[in-house]
Design a protein around this motif. Structure first.
Motif, PDB file in Angstrom:
ATOM      1  N   GLN A   1       0.855  -1.104   0.080  1.00  0.00           N
ATOM      2  CA  GLN A   1       0.012  -0.078  -0.012  1.00  0.00           C
ATOM      3  C   GLN A   1       0.983   1.178  -0.067  1.00  0.00           C
ATOM      4  O   GLN A   1       0.424   2.102   0.001  1.00  0.00           O
TER       5      GLN A   1
ATOM      6  N   GLY B   1      -4.824  -2.488   5.194  1.00  0.00           N
ATOM      7  CA  GLY B   1      -4.177  -1.945   6.055  1.00  0.00           C
ATOM      8  C   GLY B   1      -2.831  -2.812   6.374  1.00  0.00           C
ATOM      9  O   GLY B   1      -1.575  -2.317   6.804  1.00  0.00           O
TER      10      GLY B   1
ATOM     11  N   GLY C   1      -5.504   5.258   5.523  1.00  0.00           N
ATOM     12  CA  GLY C   1      -5.994   6.555   6.192  1.00  0.00           C
ATOM     13  C   GLY C   1      -7.071   7.081   5.353  1.00  0.00           C
ATOM     14  O   GLY C   1      -7.500   8.317   5.575  1.00  0.00           O
TER      15      GLY C   1
ATOM     16  N   GLU D   1     -12.535   3.999   4.565  1.00  0.00           N
ATOM     17  CA  GLU D   1     -12.436   3.178   5.725  1.00  0.00           C
ATOM     18  C   GLU D   1     -13.876   3.499   6.410  1.00  0.00           C
ATOM     19  O   GLU D   1     -14.461   2.953   7.265  1.00  0.00           O
TER      20      GLU D   1
HETATM   21 MO1  MOS Z   1      -6.146   1.741   5.821  1.00  0.00          MO
HETATM   22  S1  MOS Z   1      -6.408   0.632   7.645  1.00  0.00           S
HETATM   23  O1  MOS Z   1      -5.351   2.969   6.407  1.00  0.00           O
HETATM   24  O2  MOS Z   1      -5.496   0.519   4.911  1.00  0.00           O
END
Ligand code: MOS
Length: 747
Positions: free
Chosen positions: A208, A240, A505, A705
């Motif tokens: 990510q 995440g 986030g 999220e």
């Molecule tokens: Mo999200 S938990 O910031 O991938």
């Protein structure tokens, strides 16, 4: 806003993912799918104790097995380093201790050796033959068996005098909630292919954050950054667990150097439960004091969460208590408790998701005590500003979200009496919950090139984890230039490009939008300057600053596109392959004057059949206020996916650790239950779609999220309404509802 070739901007439309076809047809390369000649395979050996030390590793038999190239462990691996590790500088690891640092074992599933062989099967077989002896200590896997915290809290917040106000409050609630360890289960598991060419290292990854991964690699492997290249073109989701790099990546790099061949190390599903992070368990004692007419006078949250013995990780449950409701007296504090588990890491909606299970469940309980509708209680305590920071909201339409959701759901028809609503043999339960998630803009640098062949190219060392980031890039370029989406190439997932943010986030879209827009404008300006100078230009003598681009043509801002000249004609006349625009953006200081948050509300129905103890989720309505949607289709998809995950969190998900060994006993898809189609009703998603005037020119905040926050409490409240059983410890497993034969009765 400029128009696209069809005359209508693509921003805000339900645009299909530009990479969708490649992904569903298998044409999109994931990290482990690169064909690398002469590839060798590394398979990890993981500890079978939760705490203690390795006393010996005997690989003599293993080394003689067919195809085995090396057995690496703490006794023979090349030196690795601990990283300085900073979130802001994008150099944060999943765990700051390098693998094989010494003989100590802190959790079950910690890598203790790596077998490298010619084939995957050979490596897997050999790994089973490595003899590791341990001196084991009794592991600690339960917070209630850990010593009480003696250090100051890892997070805290206070305003007013919450203890005193609670003592004097006419109506009081004092309840404790818990959430279990939950494990990320993206379809694509973690994996790395490490390829050395001299001193240069390429890591094919699933991450990510290609920039973060690159920076951490430089620190932990002790290498100059320019010698490392991280590639992660496509990611099969992350939730995440792929934000920060984990030990297998460094093992792949070290193994490849050791055997002088490219090496692939995959993390099997079983090790996804121990070595690549998880959502920590939380316990939250909520105390609420209110007046008889439902005004909160005191709100307290005492939080405990676990971390590992290896690293710190804060699952921030304090923040929602401080800002979600208007209340003069608030106190919240959170302690991290060390357990013999791997290090926790962000999982979709970290902190706020467990926090809202407790806080919103407590609001439901308080509403019942007050004999008040739960939605009405929320409205009576509506926060008109962020009282934790004494700042106005950049844009808040939570009241409208409540209203829109409630109307669509039919909330006003709810009979508050427990077990009072029936449908045949089934008892219906209705519940609601609030969503909140903060909005952040991070730094991003984007390059846009307008090409003589009529196409455009946008690039950034950002990545698309399946959420639609590729498409967002193309949409903004299309919006600025009028070049159709199918002529815009987007290149992401490569650390050699201009630096971009992590996809985390819910901040990727927010962070890249302004940089793409500015880079596109700069590229247009470059073409405009060339347009003025080209032979026989219809724009001769014009000031380039007064020109814009729409429908692929450079023209005077106050005139129609056909009065100008097409950008391909300009570039071809000048014999240029293309012209670049580049831009670097970061959060403007103006944003500091506001509190930036998204909000929303869930309304759900469960049907409870007390004769056969069957609980079904039968209806779900979600209304989200996350600014203006940039892409309605991918946005709806994010919320629907989050609700599916929320149903899993509410009813099923829990990683269970054996107290004797610290072994997560349900470390597989048969025993770790996630919600599937049969568990999920139609999910009705609505957006307020009101632009946030502070966040960026498009008015869009993040969407990844927020949909998960508030789900579990909406479910728990609905279950209570149906059954009379208040489940305060997730998940709401069937046996928790069977104690009183399903007849409405309070526990
Ligand atoms: Mo999200 S938990 O910031 O991938």
């Amino acid at each position: 806003m400029s128009a696209s070739s069809s005359g209508q901007s693509v921003i805000g439309q339900p645009v299909t993912r530009i990479d969708g076809r490649r992904k569903v047809t298998g044409a999109a390369p994931y990290g482990v799918e690169y064909s690398i000649p002469n590839l060798a395979y590394g398979v990890g050996v993981a500890s079978t104790i939760g705490s203690g030390r390795i006393t010996s590793i005997d690989a003599s038999e293993t080394e003689k097995m067919p195809g085995v190239l090396a057995v690496l462990h703490h006794g023979n691996v090349d030196r690795m380093y601990r990283p300085a590790g900073s979130f802001e500088e994008q150099s944060r690891p999943g765990e700051s201790r390098p693998p094989f640092e010494d003989e100590n074992v802190y959790y079950y599933g910690q890598f203790v050796a790596l077998v490298v062989a010619n084939t995957f099967e050979q490596a897997q077989d050999a790994a089973a033959h490595v003899r590791v002896k341990y001196e084991a200590k009794k592991p600690l896997v339960r917070m209630d068996q850990a010593p009480a915290p003696t250090k100051p809290p890892n997070a805290k917040y206070a305003r007013g005098n919450a203890e005193q106000a609670f003592a004097q409050a006419p109506v009081k609630l004092d309840v404790t909630y818990s959430t279990p360890v939950e494990t990320h289960n993206p379809m694509e598991m973690h994996a790395t292919i490490a390829v050395w060419e001299g001193e240069k290292l390429t890591l094919y990854e699933t991450t990510q954050g290609v920039v973060n991964h690159h920076n951490v690699a430089s620190q932990m492997l002790g290498m100059p950054p320019e010698n490392i290249h991280v590639i992660s073109r496509f990611v099969g989701s992350g939730f995440g667990c792929k934000l920060f790099p984990w030990p297998h990546s460094w093992l792949a790099a070290m193994a490849a150097r050791h055997v002088k061949r490219p090496v692939k190390v995959s993390v099997p599903r079983i090790l996804m439960f121990t070595t690549v992070g998880y959502r920590p368990t939380t316990q939250q004692r909520i105390r609420m004091g209110a007046t008889q007419d439902g005004k909160l006078v005191s709100l307290m949250n005492d939080v405990m969460q676990n971390t590992s013995f290896v690293d710190e990780y804060l699952e921030d449950c304090v923040e929602p208590s401080s800002m979600l409701y208007s209340c003069a007296n608030v106190a919240a504090a959170q302690h991290e408790i060390q357990l013999n588990m791997g290090t926790p890491t962000p999982m979709r909606g970290p902190g706020r998701t467990p926090a809202l299970f407790a806080l919103e469940s407590a609001m439901d309980e308080l509403a019942e005590k007050l004999n008040m509708d739960p939605l009405e209680l929320r409205l009576r305590n509506y926060a008109e500003q962020d009282e934790s920071k004494s700042l106005p909201w950049s844009s808040k339409h939570l009241r409208e979200a409540y209203k829109q959701g409630a109307e669509k759901f039919g909330w006003s028809k709810r009979n508050p009496k427990v077990s009072s609503m029936r449908n045949g043999n089934e008892i219906l339960g209705w519940g609601m919950g609030t969503c909140t998630w903060p909005a952040h803009q991070r730094g991003a640098e984007v390059r846009v090139r307008l090409m003589a062949d009529g196409t455009a190219r946008a690039s950034c060392a950002c990545q698309d984890i399946g959420t639609g980031t590729y498409t967002i890039f193309a949409e903004v370029v299309a919006d600025k230039t009028g070049i159709p989406l199918d002529r815009i190439q987007v290149v992401l997932g490569d650390s050699s490009l201009t630096p971009g943010p992590i996809s985390g986030g819910s901040a990727a879209t927010i962070s890249v939008l302004p940089a793409i827009a500015k880079a596109a404008e700069n590229a247009i300006q470059a073409v405009a300057k060339a347009a003025v100078k080209m032979p026989n230009s219809p724009l001769a003598n014009a000031d380039p600053k007064t020109l814009k681009m729409s429908q692929g043509r450079i023209h005077a801002t106050d005139k129609q596109p056909d009065s100008g000249v097409s950008f391909t004609d300009v570039l071809q006349a000048q014999k240029l392959v293309g012209l670049d625009g580049q831009a670097k953006t970061d959060a403007p200081p103006e944003q500091k004057k506001y509190s930036l948050h998204s909000f929303g509300a869930h309304f759900c129905e469960v049907a409870w059949d007390p004769d056969i103890f069957r609980l079904r989720v039968t209806r779900w309505v979600t209304s989200i206020d996350s600014g203006r949607m940039i892409n309605l289709k991918t946005a709806r998809n994010q919320i629907q996916g989050a609700v599916v995950m929320g149903i899993g969190m509410g009813l099923f998900e829990e990683t269970i650790f054996d107290q004797r060994t610290a072994h997560p006993i349900n470390n597989n898809f048969a025993d770790y239950i996630v919600s599937v189609n049969a568990d999920v009703p139609d999910i009705d998603v609505m957006f307020i779609d009101a632009p946030d005037p502070i966040i960026n020119e498009y008015g869009g905040r993040g969407i990844g999220e927020i949909g998960l926050t508030g789900c579990a409490s909406a479910l728990a409240s609905a279950v209570y309404h149906a059954t009379g059983i208040r489940v305060r410890d997730l998940p709401i497993r069937m046996e928790k509802l069977m104690g009183n034969q399903g007849v409405a009765k309070k526990t």
